[in-house]
Design a protein around this motif. Structure first.
Motif, PDB file in Angstrom:
ATOM      1  N   GLN A  60      -4.806   1.851   1.593  1.00  0.00           N
ATOM      2  CA  GLN A  60      -3.639   2.042   0.730  1.00  0.00           C
ATOM      3  C   GLN A  60      -2.983   0.704   0.401  1.00  0.00           C
ATOM      4  O   GLN A  60      -2.624   0.445  -0.746  1.00  0.00           O
ATOM      5  CB  GLN A  60      -2.627   2.970   1.390  1.00  0.00           C
ATOM      6  CG  GLN A  60      -1.402   3.201   0.529  1.00  0.00           C
ATOM      7  CD  GLN A  60      -0.441   4.205   1.129  1.00  0.00           C
ATOM      8  OE1 GLN A  60      -0.767   4.920   2.053  1.00  0.00           O
ATOM      9  NE2 GLN A  60       0.762   4.239   0.594  1.00  0.00           N
ATOM     10  N   ALA A  61      -2.830  -0.148   1.397  1.00  0.00           N
ATOM     11  CA  ALA A  61      -2.230  -1.466   1.160  1.00  0.00           C
ATOM     12  C   ALA A  61      -3.085  -2.277   0.183  1.00  0.00           C
ATOM     13  O   ALA A  61      -2.553  -2.971  -0.694  1.00  0.00           O
ATOM     14  CB  ALA A  61      -2.074  -2.218   2.478  1.00  0.00           C
TER      15      ALA A  61
ATOM     16  N   SER B 207       1.111  -1.168 -16.740  1.00  0.00           N
ATOM     17  CA  SER B 207       0.136  -0.643 -15.796  1.00  0.00           C
ATOM     18  C   SER B 207      -1.248  -1.232 -16.061  1.00  0.00           C
ATOM     19  O   SER B 207      -1.528  -1.763 -17.131  1.00  0.00           O
ATOM     20  CB  SER B 207       0.085   0.880 -15.888  1.00  0.00           C
ATOM     21  OG  SER B 207      -0.406   1.272 -17.144  1.00  0.00           O
TER      22      SER B 207
ATOM     23  N   LEU C 278      -3.304  -3.028  -7.533  1.00  0.00           N
ATOM     24  CA  LEU C 278      -2.630  -2.501  -8.722  1.00  0.00           C
ATOM     25  C   LEU C 278      -1.400  -3.322  -9.084  1.00  0.00           C
ATOM     26  O   LEU C 278      -1.069  -3.457 -10.263  1.00  0.00           O
ATOM     27  CB  LEU C 278      -2.252  -1.031  -8.509  1.00  0.00           C
ATOM     28  CG  LEU C 278      -3.435  -0.058  -8.507  1.00  0.00           C
ATOM     29  CD1 LEU C 278      -2.978   1.342  -8.136  1.00  0.00           C
ATOM     30  CD2 LEU C 278      -4.155  -0.064  -9.847  1.00  0.00           C
ATOM     31  N   THR C 279      -0.736  -3.860  -8.093  1.00  0.00           N
ATOM     32  CA  THR C 279       0.429  -4.696  -8.355  1.00  0.00           C
ATOM     33  C   THR C 279       0.022  -6.021  -8.999  1.00  0.00           C
ATOM     34  O   THR C 279       0.719  -6.539  -9.864  1.00  0.00           O
ATOM     35  CB  THR C 279       1.193  -4.973  -7.047  1.00  0.00           C
ATOM     36  OG1 THR C 279       1.575  -3.727  -6.480  1.00  0.00           O
ATOM     37  CG2 THR C 279       2.427  -5.813  -7.292  1.00  0.00           C
TER      38      THR C 279
ATOM     39  N   GLU D  95      -2.601  -0.799  -3.323  1.00  0.00           N
ATOM     40  CA  GLU D  95      -1.265  -1.157  -3.816  1.00  0.00           C
ATOM     41  C   GLU D  95      -1.224  -2.611  -4.282  1.00  0.00           C
ATOM     42  O   GLU D  95      -0.705  -2.914  -5.360  1.00  0.00           O
ATOM     43  CB  GLU D  95      -0.210  -0.938  -2.734  1.00  0.00           C
ATOM     44  CG  GLU D  95       0.127   0.504  -2.484  1.00  0.00           C
ATOM     45  CD  GLU D  95       1.113   0.690  -1.343  1.00  0.00           C
ATOM     46  OE1 GLU D  95       1.613  -0.318  -0.786  1.00  0.00           O
ATOM     47  OE2 GLU D  95       1.378   1.843  -1.001  1.00  0.00           O
ATOM     48  N   ARG D  96      -1.772  -3.506  -3.471  1.00  0.00           N
ATOM     49  CA  ARG D  96      -1.775  -4.922  -3.844  1.00  0.00           C
ATOM     50  C   ARG D  96      -2.618  -5.160  -5.086  1.00  0.00           C
ATOM     51  O   ARG D  96      -2.255  -5.950  -5.956  1.00  0.00           O
ATOM     52  CB  ARG D  96      -2.290  -5.782  -2.696  1.00  0.00           C
ATOM     53  CG  ARG D  96      -1.317  -5.896  -1.544  1.00  0.00           C
ATOM     54  CD  ARG D  96      -1.857  -6.786  -0.451  1.00  0.00           C
ATOM     55  NE  ARG D  96      -0.980  -6.784   0.719  1.00  0.00           N
ATOM     56  CZ  ARG D  96      -1.139  -7.584   1.747  1.00  0.00           C
ATOM     57  NH1 ARG D  96      -2.138  -8.459   1.778  1.00  0.00           N
ATOM     58  NH2 ARG D  96      -0.312  -7.527   2.765  1.00  0.00           N
TER      59      ARG D  96
END
Length: 182
Positions: free
Chosen positions: A37-38, A2, A44-45, A41-42
């Motif tokens: 949100q997208a 993470s 954090l990924t 998400e990107r």
């Protein structure tokens, strides 16, 4: 694995700017939420790809821009904002300009309608430089275009906004044609 806590804190601190930019791209609350949100998400990924020497807001705005462009490509159409929808939004008292039903609402309506009439490219540059206060180089990096393109789009966007806010009348001091910048 993470993302580390300092990265997460920088991400959280930058979210209001990402949301504001996403809102100007979509003009729709649900699409704004989806875009934010997208983006998160990107980010954090792919947190391990972030270069700590860079400004995280530029990186996040780039991700938001690319996610928005991906969505537009998928939909193969552009959303059209209806001025009557803007009037309903103003009547509901939503937005960052406050709930004052007087002059501020009228100004907000004029600004939103003028922004909605700009092309997507002009609106993006105007908001990144004017609202998000990115430099031309940072804006060029977010959009993936040369600095000169940013300056050209910004100039045209400002002219279009002035004309729209002046009721479509050219300013008396405006010079038609091209200007030479030295």
């Amino acid at each position: 694995m993470s993302a580390p806590d300092p990265f997460r804190q920088q991400l959280l601190d930058a979210l209001p700017r990402v949301r504001r930019y996403a809102r100007t791209l979509s003009f729709d609350d649900h699409a704004t939420d989806d875009l934010v949100q997208a983006t998160v998400e990107r980010a954090l990924t792919h947190w391990h790809q972030f270069d700590q020497r860079r400004d995280i807001r530029v990186w996040l705005l780039s991700i938001a821009h690319n996610a928005h462009m991906d969505r537009l490509r998928r939909e193969r159409r552009f959303s059209v904002v209806d001025p009557t929808q803007l009037a309903e939004t103003a009547d509901a008292g939503e937005g960052a300009f406050g709930a004052d039903p007087g002059v501020q609402v009228a100004l907000r309506m004029d600004l939103l309608a003028a922004l909605a009439r700009l092309t997507r490219e002009h609106r993006e540059v105007l908001l990144l430089v004017g609202v998000e206060q990115l430099s031309y180089a940072e804006c060029a990096e977010v959009l993936g275009v040369p600095n000169g393109t940013v300056m050209s789009r910004l100039s045209r966007a400002r002219v279009a906004m002035r004309a729209a806010l002046d009721g479509g009348r050219p300013r008396p001091d405006a010079q038609p044609g091209l200007r030479r910048v030295v």
